[in-house]
Design a protein around this motif. Structure first.
Motif, PDB file in Angstrom:
ATOM      1  N   LEU A 118       2.209 -55.533   2.284  1.00  0.00           N
ATOM      2  CA  LEU A 118       1.541 -54.351   1.624  1.00  0.00           C
ATOM      3  C   LEU A 118       1.609 -54.022   0.213  1.00  0.00           C
ATOM      4  O   LEU A 118       2.824 -54.422  -0.301  1.00  0.00           O
ATOM      5  N   CYS A 123      -2.113 -49.309  -0.288  1.00  0.00           N
ATOM      6  CA  CYS A 123      -1.726 -47.831  -0.477  1.00  0.00           C
ATOM      7  C   CYS A 123      -2.537 -46.865  -0.996  1.00  0.00           C
ATOM      8  O   CYS A 123      -2.918 -45.792  -0.216  1.00  0.00           O
ATOM      9  N   HIS A 200       0.820 -48.519   9.296  1.00  0.00           N
ATOM     10  CA  HIS A 200      -0.050 -49.770   8.733  1.00  0.00           C
ATOM     11  C   HIS A 200      -0.715 -50.565   9.805  1.00  0.00           C
ATOM     12  O   HIS A 200      -1.696 -51.165   9.517  1.00  0.00           O
ATOM     13  N   TRP A 235       4.290 -47.180   5.096  1.00  0.00           N
ATOM     14  CA  TRP A 235       3.468 -48.029   4.071  1.00  0.00           C
ATOM     15  C   TRP A 235       4.189 -48.395   2.990  1.00  0.00           C
ATOM     16  O   TRP A 235       4.052 -49.451   2.263  1.00  0.00           O
TER      17      TRP A 235
END
Length: 324
Positions: A118, A123, A200, A235
């Motif tokens: 990530l 995000c 996520h 996240w």
């Protein structure tokens, strides 16, 4: 493997007969889910092949389903990329198979981004998408109390206190009380439909572009900022349970450019990030302790280590979150 309800081709074909979507080519169970059974379903219609998703609901009753069926249609009609239950030839979207509620939905293509991969770009996009989700649901005409919300965590934290260390029992009690005090303060905190579980692995990306938000079956009416806190804790969480400030900043910027924060939300944000951590710590603690171990036809509930969210909570206490 999260296939709790096994079905045969004959049973599935009987359900599909209510639709004009084609004939069954094949179907296969989808791994990775926690609460429901999901199948990929491939159909052929006039030489064209198309894939769908069949969801069989393991925990929600038929009486609870109208909220989710209507919400899916409502959001999809407002260009929110979420699954929705396809209506059959008679205009009926909620189906039944093996005595359980079921829905046939369009299939979205893409994959979730593993936690270790990530980045701020992901995000920022999920922040934008969640804000649009909230705005689209602002005037949704149905309401639902979260099944693991304030009344649940008050009750369950007390019920398991005797099974915990003194420190953990006190920490839970402290966080339940902190949220109660926040509610009593009557701040300007926008409420509406929230996703409630936008981890996520409930978002699909293609080439780093968000294409869909999945699994809305924890949706409820609650503080929108609480929903964002759930996202931030997942996240923007590092492997050592610290919060990645760059990812969190991107998340908040993406959200705020669609729905700007109120002044009171800045006051509430550090508390709600703790509340969101407490809620998932508690929901993981219960089955981990063997108190309410749920089981379903075909398999037992997957256990997740509750310590992750305890550590996130402690991080949020030591380093209070800040809005933009």
């Amino acid at each position: 493997m999260a296939v709790y309800t096994s079905i045969t081709a004959e049973e599935l074909s009987l359900l599909l007969a209510d639709f004009d979507l084609g004939t069954l080519i094949k179907f296969e169970g989808i791994e990775g889910g926690i609460e429901n059974t999901n199948y990929f379903v491939d159909l052929e219609l006039r030489g064209q092949k198309k894939s769908y998703v069949l969801t069989i609901f393991e925990e929600l009753s038929a009486d609870e389903m109208p909220f989710f069926i209507e919400l899916g249609h409502w959001l999809a009609e407002r260009n929110t990329p979420v699954p929705y239950a396809i209506k059959d030839k008679n205009g009926i979207a909620l189906k039944q198979i093996k005595g359980k509620p079921a829905a046939l939905q369009p299939r979205f293509y893409g994959s979730d981004v593993p936690a270790v991969k990530l980045r701020p770009i992901h995000c920022f996009q999920i922040g934008e998408a969640l804000a649009r989700f909230h705005l689209a649901g602002n005037d949704f005409y149905l309401k639902r109390q979260a099944h693991r919300g304030v009344f649940w965590w008050r009750r369950e934290s007390e019920a398991i206190a005797h099974r915990l260390t003194t420190e953990d029992a006190f920490l839970l009690k402290q966080e339940v009380q902190a949220f109660d005090e926040l509610r009593e303060a009557e701040l300007d905190l926008p409420s509406g439909v929230i996703h409630g579980d936008l981890f996520h692995d409930n978002a699909l990306f293609q080439d780093d572009k968000l294409v869909a938000i999945l699994d809305m079956y924890n949706a409820a009416t609650a503080y929108q900022l609480y929903d964002l806190a759930i996202v931030a804790n997942d996240w923007c969480n590092n492997a050592d349970h610290t919060i990645d400030s760059e990812r969190e900043q991107a998340l908040l910027e993406g959200y705020a450019q669609i729905r700007p924060f109120t002044a009171d939300e800045s006051t509430a944000w550090p508390i709600l990030t703790r509340t969101a951590a407490m809620r998932f710590w508690l929901s993981r603690l219960i089955p981990w302790l063997g108190i309410a171990q749920a089981s379903r036809q075909g398999g037992e509930m997957k256990l997740k280590d509750p310590d992750q969210y305890k550590q996130i909570l402690l991080q949020r206490l030591q380093h209070p979150a800040k809005l933009l």
